[in-house]
Design an enzyme around this catalytic site. Structure first.
Site, PDB file in Angstrom:
ATOM      1  N   GLU A 186      54.188  16.734 -33.313  1.00 40.12           N
ATOM      2  CA  GLU A 186      53.196  15.783 -32.813  1.00 40.12           C
ATOM      3  C   GLU A 186      52.015  16.594 -32.279  1.00 40.12           C
ATOM      4  O   GLU A 186      52.184  17.481 -31.436  1.00 40.12           O
ATOM      5  CB  GLU A 186      53.818  14.928 -31.699  1.00 40.12           C
ATOM      6  CG  GLU A 186      52.879  13.851 -31.222  1.00 40.12           C
ATOM      7  CD  GLU A 186      53.620  12.628 -30.668  1.00 40.12           C
ATOM      8  OE1 GLU A 186      54.779  12.396 -31.056  1.00 40.12           O
ATOM      9  OE2 GLU A 186      53.017  11.925 -29.844  1.00 40.12           O
ATOM     10  N   ARG A 187      50.844  16.307 -32.815  1.00 40.68           N
ATOM     11  CA  ARG A 187      49.602  17.009 -32.444  1.00 40.68           C
ATOM     12  C   ARG A 187      49.651  18.493 -32.791  1.00 40.68           C
ATOM     13  O   ARG A 187      49.060  19.330 -32.116  1.00 40.68           O
ATOM     14  CB  ARG A 187      49.269  16.825 -30.964  1.00 40.68           C
ATOM     15  CG  ARG A 187      49.352  15.397 -30.474  1.00 40.68           C
ATOM     16  CD  ARG A 187      48.607  14.434 -31.350  1.00 40.68           C
ATOM     17  NE  ARG A 187      48.764  13.046 -30.918  1.00 40.68           N
ATOM     18  CZ  ARG A 187      48.241  12.018 -31.592  1.00 40.68           C
ATOM     19  NH1 ARG A 187      47.575  12.202 -32.719  1.00 40.68           N
ATOM     20  NH2 ARG A 187      48.398  10.806 -31.156  1.00 40.68           N
ATOM     21  N   LYS A 306      59.396  12.446 -20.113  1.00 49.84           N
ATOM     22  CA  LYS A 306      58.294  11.491 -20.241  1.00 49.84           C
ATOM     23  C   LYS A 306      58.943  10.119 -20.125  1.00 49.84           C
ATOM     24  O   LYS A 306      59.667   9.696 -21.029  1.00 49.84           O
ATOM     25  CB  LYS A 306      57.620  11.665 -21.601  1.00 49.84           C
ATOM     26  CG  LYS A 306      56.605  10.581 -21.958  1.00 49.84           C
ATOM     27  CD  LYS A 306      55.911  10.909 -23.291  1.00 49.84           C
ATOM     28  CE  LYS A 306      54.928   9.823 -23.689  1.00 49.84           C
ATOM     29  NZ  LYS A 306      54.181  10.166 -24.920  1.00 49.84           N
ATOM     30  N   GLU A 310      53.906   5.214 -22.808  1.00 51.24           N
ATOM     31  CA  GLU A 310      53.715   5.063 -24.248  1.00 51.24           C
ATOM     32  C   GLU A 310      55.018   4.693 -24.955  1.00 51.24           C
ATOM     33  O   GLU A 310      55.406   5.305 -25.948  1.00 51.24           O
ATOM     34  CB  GLU A 310      53.118   6.339 -24.837  1.00 51.24           C
ATOM     35  CG  GLU A 310      51.780   6.684 -24.211  1.00 51.24           C
ATOM     36  CD  GLU A 310      51.055   7.840 -24.882  1.00 51.24           C
ATOM     37  OE1 GLU A 310      51.731   8.747 -25.400  1.00 51.24           O
ATOM     38  OE2 GLU A 310      49.815   7.823 -24.869  1.00 51.24           O
ATOM     39  N   ARG A 343      57.041  13.952 -15.816  1.00 51.31           N
ATOM     40  CA  ARG A 343      55.609  13.833 -16.121  1.00 51.31           C
ATOM     41  C   ARG A 343      54.953  12.636 -15.427  1.00 51.31           C
ATOM     42  O   ARG A 343      55.557  11.560 -15.319  1.00 51.31           O
ATOM     43  CB  ARG A 343      55.396  13.715 -17.634  1.00 51.31           C
ATOM     44  CG  ARG A 343      55.821  14.962 -18.362  1.00 51.31           C
ATOM     45  CD  ARG A 343      55.663  14.778 -19.844  1.00 51.31           C
ATOM     46  NE  ARG A 343      54.352  15.129 -20.332  1.00 51.31           N
ATOM     47  CZ  ARG A 343      53.643  14.412 -21.201  1.00 51.31           C
ATOM     48  NH1 ARG A 343      54.090  13.247 -21.631  1.00 51.31           N
ATOM     49  NH2 ARG A 343      52.494  14.836 -21.645  1.00 51.31           N
ATOM     50  N   ARG A 355      42.537   2.628 -16.405  1.00 54.23           N
ATOM     51  CA  ARG A 355      43.650   3.502 -16.785  1.00 54.23           C
ATOM     52  C   ARG A 355      43.684   4.796 -15.963  1.00 54.23           C
ATOM     53  O   ARG A 355      44.760   5.289 -15.641  1.00 54.23           O
ATOM     54  CB  ARG A 355      43.556   3.841 -18.279  1.00 54.23           C
ATOM     55  CG  ARG A 355      44.521   4.940 -18.663  1.00 54.23           C
ATOM     56  CD  ARG A 355      44.767   5.036 -20.132  1.00 54.23           C
ATOM     57  NE  ARG A 355      45.262   6.367 -20.464  1.00 54.23           N
ATOM     58  CZ  ARG A 355      45.390   6.825 -21.689  1.00 54.23           C
ATOM     59  NH1 ARG A 355      45.077   6.056 -22.708  1.00 54.23           N
ATOM     60  NH2 ARG A 355      45.845   8.036 -21.908  1.00 54.23           N
ATOM     61  N   LYS A 379      48.819  16.158 -16.100  1.00 51.94           N
ATOM     62  CA  LYS A 379      47.773  16.663 -16.994  1.00 51.94           C
ATOM     63  C   LYS A 379      46.534  17.007 -16.170  1.00 51.94           C
ATOM     64  O   LYS A 379      46.295  16.391 -15.124  1.00 51.94           O
ATOM     65  CB  LYS A 379      47.420  15.624 -18.050  1.00 51.94           C
ATOM     66  CG  LYS A 379      48.516  15.404 -19.079  1.00 51.94           C
ATOM     67  CD  LYS A 379      48.054  14.505 -20.213  1.00 51.94           C
ATOM     68  CE  LYS A 379      49.203  14.256 -21.196  1.00 51.94           C
ATOM     69  NZ  LYS A 379      48.816  13.451 -22.357  1.00 51.94           N
ATOM     70  N   ASP A 384      43.354  12.144 -20.447  1.00 54.15           N
ATOM     71  CA  ASP A 384      44.217  12.679 -21.493  1.00 54.15           C
ATOM     72  C   ASP A 384      43.589  13.850 -22.250  1.00 54.15           C
ATOM     73  O   ASP A 384      43.139  13.668 -23.384  1.00 54.15           O
ATOM     74  CB  ASP A 384      44.560  11.550 -22.475  1.00 54.15           C
ATOM     75  CG  ASP A 384      45.758  11.873 -23.333  1.00 54.15           C
ATOM     76  OD1 ASP A 384      46.251  13.001 -23.236  1.00 54.15           O
ATOM     77  OD2 ASP A 384      46.193  10.994 -24.096  1.00 54.15           O
ATOM     78  N   GLU A 412      44.197  18.787 -29.816  1.00 55.73           N
ATOM     79  CA  GLU A 412      44.242  17.401 -30.278  1.00 55.73           C
ATOM     80  C   GLU A 412      42.875  16.722 -30.189  1.00 55.73           C
ATOM     81  O   GLU A 412      42.494  15.969 -31.078  1.00 55.73           O
ATOM     82  CB  GLU A 412      45.264  16.637 -29.427  1.00 55.73           C
ATOM     83  CG  GLU A 412      45.294  15.148 -29.706  1.00 55.73           C
ATOM     84  CD  GLU A 412      46.290  14.395 -28.825  1.00 55.73           C
ATOM     85  OE1 GLU A 412      47.001  15.027 -28.024  1.00 55.73           O
ATOM     86  OE2 GLU A 412      46.360  13.164 -28.950  1.00 55.73           O
ATOM     87  N   HIS A 540      37.046  10.212 -24.954  1.00 52.21           N
ATOM     88  CA  HIS A 540      37.927   9.436 -25.828  1.00 52.21           C
ATOM     89  C   HIS A 540      37.185   8.611 -26.877  1.00 52.21           C
ATOM     90  O   HIS A 540      37.482   7.443 -27.109  1.00 52.21           O
ATOM     91  CB  HIS A 540      38.811   8.506 -24.987  1.00 52.21           C
ATOM     92  CG  HIS A 540      40.246   8.494 -25.463  1.00 52.21           C
ATOM     93  ND1 HIS A 540      40.576   8.232 -26.773  1.00 52.21           N
ATOM     94  CD2 HIS A 540      41.404   8.703 -24.809  1.00 52.21           C
ATOM     95  CE1 HIS A 540      41.893   8.289 -26.895  1.00 52.21           C
ATOM     96  NE2 HIS A 540      42.416   8.591 -25.725  1.00 52.21           N
ATOM     97  N   TRP A 562      43.263   1.666 -25.293  1.00 49.74           N
ATOM     98  CA  TRP A 562      43.364   2.573 -26.437  1.00 49.74           C
ATOM     99  C   TRP A 562      42.052   2.582 -27.228  1.00 49.74           C
ATOM    100  O   TRP A 562      41.911   3.325 -28.195  1.00 49.74           O
ATOM    101  CB  TRP A 562      44.514   2.156 -27.374  1.00 49.74           C
ATOM    102  CG  TRP A 562      45.875   2.508 -26.830  1.00 49.74           C
ATOM    103  CD1 TRP A 562      46.145   3.335 -25.778  1.00 49.74           C
ATOM    104  CD2 TRP A 562      47.142   2.062 -27.315  1.00 49.74           C
ATOM    105  NE1 TRP A 562      47.498   3.419 -25.559  1.00 49.74           N
ATOM    106  CE2 TRP A 562      48.140   2.649 -26.487  1.00 49.74           C
ATOM    107  CE3 TRP A 562      47.539   1.226 -28.357  1.00 49.74           C
ATOM    108  CZ2 TRP A 562      49.505   2.426 -26.685  1.00 49.74           C
ATOM    109  CZ3 TRP A 562      48.905   1.006 -28.546  1.00 49.74           C
ATOM    110  CH2 TRP A 562      49.877   1.592 -27.723  1.00 49.74           C
TER     111      TRP A 562
HETATM  112  C1  BDP Z   1      48.558  11.965 -25.976  1.00 50.50           C
HETATM  113  C2  BDP Z   1      48.977  12.248 -27.385  1.00 50.50           C
HETATM  114  C3  BDP Z   1      50.383  11.781 -27.660  1.00 50.50           C
HETATM  115  C4  BDP Z   1      51.324  12.340 -26.608  1.00 50.50           C
HETATM  116  C5  BDP Z   1      50.828  11.956 -25.235  1.00 50.50           C
HETATM  117  C6  BDP Z   1      51.664  12.566 -24.117  1.00 50.50           C
HETATM  118  O1  BDP Z   1      48.074  11.616 -28.276  1.00 50.50           O
HETATM  119  O2  BDP Z   1      50.726  12.210 -28.956  1.00 50.50           O
HETATM  120  O3  BDP Z   1      52.617  11.884 -26.798  1.00 50.50           O
HETATM  121  O4  BDP Z   1      49.522  12.447 -25.062  1.00 50.50           O
HETATM  122  O5  BDP Z   1      51.202  13.533 -23.524  1.00 50.50           O
HETATM  123  O6  BDP Z   1      47.357  12.651 -25.739  1.00 50.50           O
HETATM  124  O7  BDP Z   1      52.733  12.084 -23.815  1.00 50.50           O
END
Ligand code: BDP
Length: 721
Positions: A186-187, A306, A310, A343, A355, A379, A384, A412, A540, A562
């Site tokens: 992923e990414r 996590k 999401e 997280r 958000r 983060k 993000d 990303e 974004h 989103w």
């Molecule tokens: C977002 C990404 C996603 C990750 C998410 C995360 O697009 O793929 O799963 O962060 O950090 O920026 O959980």
């Protein structure tokens, strides 16, 4: 400059002037650990200082240190240097711990307070022989010292009069791999996962050792093997055996392994009806699972989680909070010394709340409620991993809970593999930022390393950019981000420029005629990306889902937050998000001095203007231009900067081997095109609101807006499928 350094500088100049510049082809696999011969004038002093290698220690980590020094010194000096156990000559390099070497013990080096990871490198004289001693309390410190000593040579520093004493400021320095068990990352923009699960545990790819060694050279001491959006299967006996083989490959380099734990695993794997953290059966399942993991991997590091983010399961699914979930897992790991990294990347399913406020709202009320072996992993910004964000307000707000920094090394939101964007400057900006939590000087770096509020464990996490690509990171310059992350995890106060200089010298050549311009390109690159993507505090605007290229017009994604339109709020009146008291009041989450500054539009830095304020198109900027003209000027500047970076790179051709030169050159051409794409698409779109002409001399976008809106990228890389 003292005489010794002056002499050294002259030597350098002479050395590089006589250097033949025809560099042999390289593919980047060797990263910054190339150990190519130093220029002739250096050889004499370097050889005198490194005649032989001596150790008394035989552990696997000490053996790794010996191997590294032998390979490094042999490569750099062009003379075969092997490890022996007695000092015979002047110029010996003696390495080890006082526990294993009487000679080192007798030197009474200042090792106290350096912990397991710190080291001393000292020039000494013993029975008339000149030595260099690399010593530490533990073998892993010796290994880190060995890499540091080799770096001195790789960057052409003097080897006499050494008196270095160094220890990391952060205990846990981790890479987080967002790798799925099917090897899709992923990414990820550098190929597939290097964990070849199908062939493990029987076949251990030599790349695992190479990976561990590269990490150890930076002081990285842990790897989370699987994606934060986790698959429970990693916790099954089949995968535990495979992971144990990876742990074995990493062990000589001091790297521990960690898993992302899927919160619903007791249901999925254990057949329980619930994963409620307060249910005794659930707690017992995790305790038994932790015991099983430690039976298979005795030095297992712990869990990353996590939760309720999401679509991931978490304690809130059972009416519990984040502390309930984290503490239950922490209790399972505590008897074994493991930690939980929980997280804070959460945004509740409430589209009405801004958000960027949500993580603070969920976590600050839980401050002080976590077990001692839990860190909350945050983060760097409240949104993000954007090209630029303000710092997350959590860093100043949770005084009784240790916070881990999560940076994203994989780009990303910053151009994937092909854009040259050095992230050292982004991270330095974050780490040096002041939270004002305990008055001025309360930097984020101090919040992370525990010196601000005193919390432990201290943790830095970087989302890895490592994949199966031969060059590991998708591009040569992306390796610099892995490198810089490791250096900053060791010392969050290190300088992005100094790190870039070391990296450029080690990765290409120490010739100052190369290093100077290359570092200049790197240091300008992140601001260039901010300018051609999201200037003045925008964020974004990337294409939905894959995040490739511009799509500021998107307004139909599943949830309000989103959509890019949620993040720029452009309308006929202006652009930007009102986060003052008149708006979402997100500013109130910062400490009063910072909040007062951001509340006042006149005192808000241009770099974050549109993050905090909805600003009229005709607003007069500090430059005297209107906001609209300033916005376009930034987009133009970003494009021009990339063209300049590319032109500068082309001048460096004589110093770089053909393969790495060519790849970087072609990638810069892609970046130039894509920077222009970003600029043209964003300006064409925002102009539909501003309805103002472009400033004089600024070219009209190449295509009509509909062209950019029609572009589709169904197979862009890095998307979880
Ligand atoms: C977002 C990404 C996603 C990750 C998410 C995360 O697009 O793929 O799963 O962060 O950090 O920026 O959980």
């Amino acid at each position: 400059m003292n005489m010794r350094r002056l002499l050294h500088a002259l030597l350098a100049l002479f050395g590089f002037c006589t250097l033949a510049t025809a560099a042999a082809a390289e593919d980047g696999y060797d990263l910054w650990l190339r150990y190519v011969p130093v220029e002739k004038p250096y050889l004499v002093p370097y050889r005198a200082a490194t005649s032989e290698l001596v150790t008394a220690d035989a552990s696997s980590v000490a053996a790794a240190a010996g191997r590294e020094l032998a390979a490094g010194l042999t490569g750099l000096t062009g003379r075969k240097i092997v490890v022996s156990d007695t000092i015979r000559k002047s110029g010996a390099v003696l390495f080890g711990t006082p526990a294993h070497s009487k000679t080192i013990a007798a030197l009474r080096l200042p090792l106290e307070g350096l912990g397991r990871d710190g080291y001393v490198i000292k020039s000494a004289t013993l029975r008339g022989r000149k030595l260099t001693v690399i010593a530490a309390n533990d073998d892993i410190g010796v290994l880190y010292g060995a890499f540091r000593f080799l770096k001195l040579m790789q960057t052409r520093q003097p080897l006499t009069g050494l008196d270095i004493r160094e220890a990391p400021k952060v205990q846990y320095r981790l890479l987080d791999h967002w790798d799925n068990l099917d090897r899709n990352i992923e990414r990820g923009y550098a190929g597939f996962s290097i964990w070849d699960w199908q062939k493990l545990p029987d076949y251990k790819d030599p790349r695992y050792t190479a990976y561990a060694r590269a990490n150890a050279s930076l002081g990285i001491n842990g790897a989370v093997l699987n994606n934060v959006s986790a698959q429970a299967a990693i916790l099954t006996p089949l995968y535990l055996r495979k992971a144990a083989a990876l742990a074995e490959a990493f062990r000589p380099y001091g790297i521990k392994i960690y898993f992302t734990a899927r919160f619903s695993a007791p249901i999925e794997l254990g057949g329980l009806k619930t994963a409620d953290p307060l249910d005794p059966q659930v707690a017992a399942w995790w305790k038994a699972k932790a015991d099983e993991i430690y039976r298979t991997i005795p030095d297992f590091g712990g869990f990353l989680v996590k939760a309720n983010s999401e679509g991931q399961p978490g304690p809130q699914d059972f009416g519990r909070n984040h502390a309930d979930g984290a503490n239950m897992l922490a209790d399972a790991l505590a008897p074994h010394g493991g930690i939980v990294m929980w997280r804070a990347f959460v945004y509740a399913n409430d589209p009405k709340m801004d958000r960027v406020k949500q993580a603070y709202n969920e976590f600050v009320p839980l401050d002080g409620k976590f077990r001692d072996n839990v860190v909350v992993q945050v983060k760097n910004g409240p949104l993000d991993f954007q090209p630029r964000e303000p710092i997350s307000p959590l860093f100043g707000a949770m005084k009784k809970t240790p916070l881990a920094m999560e940076f994203q090394i994989t780009k990303e939101y910053l151009g994937f593999a092909t854009h040259l964007v050095y992230l050292g400057t982004l991270w330095q900006e974050v780490l040096h930022a002041d939270t004002f939590a305990n008055g001025p000087g309360s930097t984020v770096a101090k919040a992370i390393d525990g010196s601000l509020f005193g919390g432990k464990p201290t943790v830095m996490a970087g989302v890895a950019d490592v994949g199966t690509d031969r060059n590991w990171s998708g591009s040569i310059f992306n390796q610099a981000n892995w490198y810089a992350y490791g250096r900053l995890a060791w010392n969050p106060e290190d300088s992005a420029r100094a790190i870039a200089k070391d990296w450029a010298a080690m990765t290409f050549t120490a010739d100052p005629r190369f290093v100077g311009p290359a570092v200049d390109i790197m240091m300008r690159s992140r601001e260039a990306a901010v300018d051609y993507m999201t200037p003045l505090g925008l964020a974004h605007l990337m294409g939905t889902g894959h995040h490739y290229g511009p799509a500021p017009w998107v307004d139909d994604a599943g949830r309000a937050d989103w959509n890019p339109v949620y993040y720029h709020r452009a309308d006929d009146a202006g652009i930007g998000v009102e986060r003052t008291q008149a708006g979402s009041d997100a500013i109130a989450q910062y400490a009063p001095p910072l909040a007062a500054q951001y509340e006042d539009i006149a005192r808000t830095p241009d770099t974050l203007l549109l993050w905090f304020h909805h600003v009229s198109w005709d607003y007069k900027m500090k430059s005297g231009k209107t906001l609209w003209d300033e916005l376009v000027t930034h987009y133009d500047h970003g494009v021009a900067e990339v063209a300049r970076m590319h032109a500068e790179w082309q001048k460096l051709k004589p110093y770089v081997d053909a393969e790495r030169f060519e790849m970087t050159d072609r990638y810069l051409a892609i970046q130039e095109n894509e920077a222009k794409w970003w600029r043209d698409a964003c300006i064409a779109y925002f102009q539909t609101f501003s309805k103002r002409p472009l400033p004089a001399g600024s070219p009209v976008p190449e295509h009509p807006l509909s062209y950019y809106q029609g572009l589709k990228f169904p197979y862009a890389p890095g998307v979880a499928r």
